[in-house]
Design a protein around this motif. Structure first.
Motif, PDB file in Angstrom:
ATOM      1  N   TYR A  38       4.406   8.889   2.141  1.00  0.00           N
ATOM      2  CA  TYR A  38       4.420   7.668   2.954  1.00  0.00           C
ATOM      3  C   TYR A  38       4.883   6.456   2.150  1.00  0.00           C
ATOM      4  N   GLY A  79       4.287   0.624  -8.251  1.00  0.00           N
ATOM      5  CA  GLY A  79       4.448   1.870  -8.951  1.00  0.00           C
ATOM      6  C   GLY A  79       3.128   2.364  -9.522  1.00  0.00           C
ATOM      7  N   GLU A  80       3.230   3.218 -10.471  1.00  0.00           N
ATOM      8  CA  GLU A  80       2.004   3.669 -11.130  1.00  0.00           C
ATOM      9  C   GLU A  80       1.869   2.917 -12.449  1.00  0.00           C
ATOM     10  N   THR A 106      -5.184  -0.789 -10.036  1.00  0.00           N
ATOM     11  CA  THR A 106      -5.069   0.248  -9.001  1.00  0.00           C
ATOM     12  C   THR A 106      -4.171   1.355  -9.527  1.00  0.00           C
ATOM     13  N   THR A 107      -4.651   2.590  -9.446  1.00  0.00           N
ATOM     14  CA  THR A 107      -3.917   3.711 -10.042  1.00  0.00           C
ATOM     15  C   THR A 107      -4.009   4.949  -9.167  1.00  0.00           C
ATOM     16  N   SER A 130      -6.472   5.885  -6.004  1.00  0.00           N
ATOM     17  CA  SER A 130      -5.982   6.347  -4.702  1.00  0.00           C
ATOM     18  C   SER A 130      -6.122   7.855  -4.609  1.00  0.00           C
ATOM     19  N   MET A 200       0.423   1.170   6.710  1.00  0.00           N
ATOM     20  CA  MET A 200       1.246   0.014   7.096  1.00  0.00           C
ATOM     21  C   MET A 200       2.715   0.424   7.084  1.00  0.00           C
ATOM     22  N   MET A 325       6.319  -0.159  -0.620  1.00  0.00           N
ATOM     23  CA  MET A 325       5.047  -0.609  -1.186  1.00  0.00           C
ATOM     24  C   MET A 325       5.066  -0.441  -2.707  1.00  0.00           C
TER      25      MET A 325
HETATM   26  N1  SAM Z   1       0.375   4.027  -7.738  1.00  0.00           N
HETATM   27  C1  SAM Z   1      -0.843   3.353  -7.564  1.00  0.00           C
HETATM   28  C2  SAM Z   1      -1.668   3.979  -6.474  1.00  0.00           C
HETATM   29  O1  SAM Z   1      -1.137   4.783  -5.719  1.00  0.00           O
HETATM   30  O2  SAM Z   1      -2.845   3.633  -6.383  1.00  0.00           O
HETATM   31  C3  SAM Z   1      -0.694   1.861  -7.329  1.00  0.00           C
HETATM   32  C4  SAM Z   1       0.413   1.407  -6.418  1.00  0.00           C
HETATM   33  S1  SAM Z   1       0.257   1.918  -4.725  1.00  0.00           S
HETATM   34  C5  SAM Z   1       1.693   1.163  -4.014  1.00  0.00           C
HETATM   35  C6  SAM Z   1      -1.097   0.914  -4.196  1.00  0.00           C
HETATM   36  C7  SAM Z   1      -1.776   1.370  -2.921  1.00  0.00           C
HETATM   37  O3  SAM Z   1      -0.888   1.184  -1.842  1.00  0.00           O
HETATM   38  C8  SAM Z   1      -2.215   2.825  -2.887  1.00  0.00           C
HETATM   39  O4  SAM Z   1      -3.602   2.888  -2.563  1.00  0.00           O
HETATM   40  C9  SAM Z   1      -1.397   3.423  -1.764  1.00  0.00           C
HETATM   41  O5  SAM Z   1      -2.082   4.426  -1.065  1.00  0.00           O
HETATM   42  C10 SAM Z   1      -1.152   2.213  -0.903  1.00  0.00           C
HETATM   43  N2  SAM Z   1      -0.009   2.342  -0.010  1.00  0.00           N
HETATM   44  C11 SAM Z   1       1.273   2.667  -0.324  1.00  0.00           C
HETATM   45  N3  SAM Z   1       2.041   2.647   0.777  1.00  0.00           N
HETATM   46  C12 SAM Z   1       1.232   2.302   1.806  1.00  0.00           C
HETATM   47  C13 SAM Z   1       1.413   2.116   3.201  1.00  0.00           C
HETATM   48  N4  SAM Z   1       2.599   2.250   3.775  1.00  0.00           N
HETATM   49  N5  SAM Z   1       0.343   1.749   3.954  1.00  0.00           N
HETATM   50  C14 SAM Z   1      -0.882   1.586   3.399  1.00  0.00           C
HETATM   51  N6  SAM Z   1      -1.118   1.745   2.081  1.00  0.00           N
HETATM   52  C15 SAM Z   1      -0.086   2.111   1.307  1.00  0.00           C
END
Ligand code: SAM
Ligand code: SF4
Length: 330
Positions: A38, A79-80, A106-107, A130, A200, A325
């Motif tokens: 996603y 990113g990560e 956030t990781t 996550s 989202m 995202m």
């Molecule tokens: N890579 C790390 C992670 O996954 O936690 C940090 C960056 S990630 C972009 C941050 C958060 O955004 C994660 O919890 C991920 O699940 C969430 N995320 C990414 N795309 C999303 C979306 N379209 N809708 C809701 N949450 C989203």
């Protein structure tokens, strides 16, 4: 000289009050070891070259100027973030900035087992991990190859080291309804805050891949496993609403970005890995602050102040965002 509080702070303009803008999310890389279905396509992401990514020195200069304007809470993301080398060094430098009261990260958790100790010693206070699925096969499918076992080992390590609070973020994707008993068990047995996040539609072409499950359905199903009562928010609770099973170690939260409009309480700014300042997740408007980072702190401060001043507190997304995202930082 910029006057602290001239722009930030809960204050009224003609009867309209604005939240304090005290929270900055910094994406330190657009790269990731996962390819969550996603969030990223399986291949073909155009990652930035290293020269286009802010150095630690540039990030520190930016945060120092932001602190002058009222920023006191920083979250590192990507990113990560843990794929960036020496991320603990950045944590230590951010923790040393006078005025930063809260530092979190956030990781996806894949490198936590190896890095949690260094991050703790560097001064990181809080972690969001996550974990969209507690089923190893589904987890690997969602992340396109991620190991749930490794992430759960990282979660254990983080709790053992005393990070608090630890939050587990799960996007409510189709299929999660079959896993709610496991998530409920996690929130009962461990001192973690399991937060269900509404999907989202961010990032062109990615939004249609998964069907998302509405919050009400998840909440109703969770109530089958015990009586969920409203609970207080943990530190940095943000816009989530929390619940607790009687006698549980942890809580259950919901972040309903789509069905609840919490834009009027939004207290955030976002800095992308390539140095673009964004004052709204749902808008493509951004300011390239990198050139100003090399000017005086006051000049940089004026650019940040303008972004705070221009921040809108009503939903204004009109079309899918150009960045994914992972390029914004969540
Ligand atoms: N890579 C790390 C992670 O996954 O936690 C940090 C960056 S990630 C972009 C941050 C958060 O955004 C994660 O919890 C991920 O699940 C969430 N995320 C990414 N795309 C999303 C979306 N379209 N809708 C809701 N949450 C989203
Ligand atoms: Fe990577 Fe996080 Fe996006 Fe998954 S959600 S692809 S872990 S940045």
């Amino acid at each position: 000289m910029l006057v602290q509080g001239a722009i930030t702070g809960k204050r009224s303009y003609c009867g309209f009050s604005r939240p304090v803008i005290d929270y900055l999310r910094i994406s330190i890389t657009d790269r990731c070891n996962f390819r969550c279905t996603y969030c990223m396509p399986p291949a073909g992401m155009n990652f930035k070259n290293q020269k286009d990514i802010l150095s630690f020195e540039e990030i520190i200069r930016f945060v120092q100027a932001a602190v002058d304007l009222g920023i006191s809470r920083v979250r590192i993301t990507g990113g990560e973030p843990l794929v960036r080398r020496q991320s603990a060094e950045l944590v230590a430098r951010l923790a040393a900035i006078h005025g930063i009261k809260d530092l979190s990260l956030t990781t996806n958790g894949a490198f936590l087992l190896e890095q949690a100790q260094q991050l703790k010693e560097a001064g990181l206070l809080r972690l969001n991990i996550s974990i969209d699925s507690l089923n190893p096969v589904r987890f690997s499918q969602i992340t396109r190859g991620g190991s749930l076992k490794k992430v759960l080992a990282g979660l254990d390590k983080s709790l053992e080291l005393g990070f608090s609070p630890v939050k587990v973020n799960a996007v409510m994707l189709e299929g999660i309804e079959n896993e709610l008993e496991d998530f409920a068990a996690l929130a009962r047995a461990m001192p973690v805050h399991v937060r269900f996040i509404e999907f989202m539609p961010i990032g062109r072409r990615l939004g249609g891949i998964w069907k998302f499950v509405p919050r009400k359905k998840v909440l109703d199903s969770l109530n089958l496993f015990g009586d969920l009562k409203p609970a207080d928010s943990p530190v940095g609770g943000g816009p989530a609403r929390y619940y607790k099973f009687s006698g549980a170690c942890g809580t259950i939260g919901f972040i309903s970005s789509m069905s609840d409009h919490f834009c009027d309480n939004c207290n955030r700014l976002r800095l992308t890995a390539d140095g673009k300042l964004r004052n709204c997740l749902f808008s493509d408007a951004e300011v390239d602050v990198r050139p100003y980072i090399h000017k005086s702190r006051e000049e940089l401060g004026r650019v940040i102040a303008a972004s705070i001043k221009n921040k809108k507190f009503d939903r204004r997304r009109e079309k899918p965002l150009a960045r994914t995202m992972s390029q914004i930082g969540g």
